[in-house]
Design an enzyme around this catalytic site. Structure first.
Site, mmCIF file in Angstrom:
data_model
loop_
_atom_site.group_PDB
_atom_site.id
_atom_site.type_symbol
_atom_site.label_atom_id
_atom_site.label_comp_id
_atom_site.label_asym_id
_atom_site.label_seq_id
_atom_site.Cartn_x
_atom_site.Cartn_y
_atom_site.Cartn_z
ATOM 1 C CG ASP A 47 -2.030 1.032 1.111
ATOM 2 O OD1 ASP A 47 -2.296 1.506 -0.014
ATOM 3 O OD2 ASP A 47 -2.631 1.366 2.147
ATOM 4 C CG HIS B 252 -4.021 10.770 2.636
ATOM 5 N ND1 HIS B 252 -5.048 10.729 3.559
ATOM 6 C CD2 HIS B 252 -3.156 9.790 3.008
ATOM 7 C CE1 HIS B 252 -4.816 9.761 4.445
ATOM 8 N NE2 HIS B 252 -3.671 9.185 4.137
ATOM 9 C CD GLU C 295 -5.977 5.042 4.913
ATOM 10 O OE1 GLU C 295 -5.318 4.246 4.215
ATOM 11 O OE2 GLU C 295 -5.467 5.768 5.795
ATOM 12 C CD GLU D 20 -5.404 3.100 0.056
ATOM 13 O OE1 GLU D 20 -4.664 2.395 -0.644
ATOM 14 O OE2 GLU D 20 -5.210 3.314 1.265
ATOM 15 C CG ASP E 265 -5.665 0.631 3.988
ATOM 16 O OD1 ASP E 265 -5.755 -0.422 4.636
ATOM 17 O OD2 ASP E 265 -4.740 1.460 4.141
ATOM 18 N NE ARG F 184 -7.518 6.839 9.891
ATOM 19 C CZ ARG F 184 -6.845 6.575 8.789
ATOM 20 N NH1 ARG F 184 -5.596 6.118 8.850
ATOM 21 N NH2 ARG F 184 -7.398 6.759 7.604
ATOM 22 C CD GLN G 55 -2.680 4.647 10.881
ATOM 23 O OE1 GLN G 55 -3.906 4.685 10.784
ATOM 24 N NE2 GLN G 55 -1.877 5.046 9.914
ATOM 25 C CE LYS H 280 -3.404 2.158 7.528
ATOM 26 N NZ LYS H 280 -4.249 3.059 6.718
ATOM 27 C CB THR I 190 -7.429 -4.600 2.505
ATOM 28 O OG1 THR I 190 -6.486 -4.350 3.553
ATOM 29 C CG2 THR I 190 -7.302 -3.527 1.439
ATOM 30 C CD GLU J 239 -7.259 12.863 4.318
ATOM 31 O OE1 GLU J 239 -7.493 11.665 4.043
ATOM 32 O OE2 GLU J 239 -6.797 13.669 3.490
HETATM 33 CA CA CA Z 1 -3.831 3.192 2.985
#
Ligand code: CA
Length: 429
Positions: free
Chosen positions: A140, A147, A213, A215, A247, A251, A254, A267, A271, A378
Site C-alpha cells: 500500500d 492526503h 481509506e 484508494e 483500506d 486510527r 495506528q 490495517k 482490506t 480528514e
Molecule cells: Ca492506505
C-alpha cells in the site's frame, strides 16, 4: 479492426446509459453460481467472466467451447485471473478484442444462438462475485500529496506536514494479502492496544476510531525476476488493470503502534476490493497528466508519458437508520501525485521481484477541496468536525452497523467505464 474503446460500439445485450459496464469496458471478475442461485444439479465452481450491462459473460465456458482463445492455451480454467494476468499484453488485447466482437450488436454468434447464450450469459443478480485474483503480495502506497499533507498537518503541524522524503519517492509499506476480501464481506471491528496521550499506560479493547481509506489498486500482470528492476518505461507492460480499494484503518491502534516501522495491526484486519478488474486498455481514453512533480524525481522515476487517468471516485455512507446511502466524498484518481508506473518502478528498483496477481494500492486519494478528502480522519479533522447526515445523525468515525460504499467511473462520450462498487458493513467487535 475496430478499437474496443470506440464510443460508437453497441452490444446486443441491453446496457443503460449510466451502466458501469458498457461494451467499451469489459472488466474481468470471478463468479460462482453456488448456493440458492445455482441451477438444479449445478456444482458450485468459480468461473472467469466479463461484465456487460446487468449480465456476466462466462469466459471459462466460451474458452471451453473454443469461441475465444489464443494458441490453445487455457487462461480461464482455474477460477482466478492469475493465469491470464501472467499472459501479458498481446494475449490481453486479443482476448479483449474477441470478447468485444462476440458481444457486438452486429455479431450473430451469440446474439442468434439462444442455447449458447443461455449457457454463457447470466444475470449478475444470479451469481456471487468472489476475489478475482489469488493475491500473493500486497503493498500500500501513500501517494496523494493532499492526503499526506492533511495527515501531516494534523499530527506534526502545517510547516512539517510532508516528511523530507515525500516529494522524492513514493512511500509505501508491505501490507497483508491474506485479509484482502471482496466487496460485500462484513468487517468485524478489531480490538487492540491503544493509549490516550494523557493515559499512564495502554489499554485493550475495540477500536473507537474505525475509518476507511478511499484508494484504487492495480494488479501486476507478468512478474519480474529477483534482481531485475522493472524500468519505468516498461512498467505499463506489467500492469493489467485496476480495482477500487477500501483500506480499513483503526486510527487509535495506528497512533500507538506505528512508530517506528509503520502500520501493522491498524490495517491488517481487512482490506476490501471491488470484484471487477478494469483493464488499462478500457481506461486508455481517459489517460491524462497527473500533478506537476516539482522537484523533478530522480532518473529512474522519470517518464515522458502522461500516466494518470481521469476517474471520478465517490464514497457513500449508510447508517442503520438510513434507507439510501449518502455521499460523503467526491474525489478523482487524477489528483494522485505518484503514478502507478512510478510506484512499480520504485518498488522493484532494489530487484524486489513481482508475481502475477500482486496488488499495489494507491494510498488514500484525497483532492484539493474539503469534499474530496478520502478518509473520515480528514473529513472530520480527527473527529473535531463531525459529518452531518440526512436524518440528523452525525459521524466522527464509523459505528457498528454502518455500511461504507465506494464507487468510481470514467465518463466517456455517451458511455461510462465504471468499477461497480466496493462495500462493507461494520460488525460489532
Ligand atoms: Ca492506505
Amino acid at each position: 479492426m475496430t478499437s474496443t474503446t470506440d464510443p460508437a460500439l453497441r452490444s446486443f445485450v441491453p446496457v443503460a446509459p449510466d451502466s458501469d459496464f458498457p461494451i467499451q469496458n469489459l472488466p474481468y471478475g470471478v463468479f460462482e453460481t453456488s448456493g440458492p442461485t445455482a441451477a438444479p444439479g449445478e456444482t458450485p465452481d468459480a468461473r472467469v467472466g466479463v461484465a456487460i450491462g446487468d449480465h456476466v459473460l462466462d469466459l471459462t465456458a466460451l474458452e471451453a467451447h473454443g469461441a475465444i482463445g489464443t494458441g490453445g492455451r487455457r487462461w480461464f480454467g482455474e477460477g482466478s485471473l492469475n493465469a491470464f494476468l501472467s499472459a501479458g499484453r498481446s494475449v490481453w488485447s486479443e482476448i479483449r478484442s474477441q470478447t468485444s466482437t462476440l458481444l457486438r450488436e452486429d455479431t450473430a454468434t451469440l446474439r442468434d444462438d439462444s442455447t449458447l447464450r443461455a449457457q454463457v450469459l447470466r444475470p449478475l443478480n444470479a451469481v456471487r462475485m468472489t476475489l478475482p485474483v489469488r493475491i500473493g503480495g500486497y503493498t500500500d502506497f501513500y501517494s496523494s500529496r493532499e492526503h499526506a499533507t492533511n495527515v501531516g498537518t494534523m499530527f506534526r503541524g502545517a510547516e512539517n506536514a510532508l516528511m523530507p522524503n515525500w516529494l522524492h519517492l513514493p512511500v509505501a509499506y508491505h501490507g497483508r494479502a491474506s485479509s484482502i476480501v471482496v466487496s460485500g464481506t462484513p468487517v468485524r471491528r478489531p480490538r487492540g492496544q491503544t493509549k490516550a496521550d494523557e493515559a499512564p499506560a495502554p489499554s485493550f479493547g475495540p477500536t473507537r476510531l474505525l475509518d476507511f481509506e478511499l484508494e484504487t489498486g492495480f494488479f501486476v500482470g507478468p512478474g519480474s525476476a529477483l534482481g531485475e528492476p522493472i524500468p519505468i518505461e516498461r512498467a505499463e507492460e506489467h500492469i493489467f488493470g485496476m480495482v477500487l480499494v477500501n483500506d480499513w484503518s483503526a486510527r487509535d491502534i495506528q497512533k500507538w503502534e506505528y512508530q517506528p516501522l509503520g502500520p501493522f495491526l491498524a490495517k491488517n484486519f481487512a482490506t476490501s476490493i471491488s470484484p471487477w478488474v478494469v483493464p488499462l486498455e478500457a481506461l486508455e481514453p481517459f489517460r491524462c497528466p497527473g500533478p506537476v512533480q516539482e522537484p523533478e524525481p530522480l532518473e529512474y522515476l522519470r517518464s515522458t508519458r502522461p500516466q494518470s487517468y481521469d476517474i471520478r471516485l465517490e464514497v457513500l455512507l449508510k447508517t442503520k437508520t438510513m434507507s439510501t446511502p449518502h455521499r460523503i466524498t467526491l474525489s478523482n484518481f487524477k489528483h494522485l501525485y505518484w503514478t502507478m508506473a512510478q510506484q512499480l518502478a520504485h518498488h522493484t528498483i532494489t530487484g524486489c521481484n513481482m508475481h502475477p496477481g500482486d496488488l499495489l494500492a494507491s494510498g488514500t486519494i484525497s483532492g484539493p477541496t474539503k469534499e474530496s478528502r478520502g478518509s473520515m480522519l480528514e473529513l472530520t479533522w480527527r473527529g473535531t468536525e463531525p459529518i452531518s447526515l440526512p436524518g440528523g445523525e452525525e459521524r466522527k468515525f464509523l459505528l457498528d452497523g454502518d455500511e461504507l460504499l465506494m464507487r468510481g467511473y470514467a465518463q466517456g462520450d455517451g458511455y461510462r467505464v465504471g468499477f461497480g462498487e466496493v462495500s462493507g458493513v461494520i460488525l460489532p467487535s
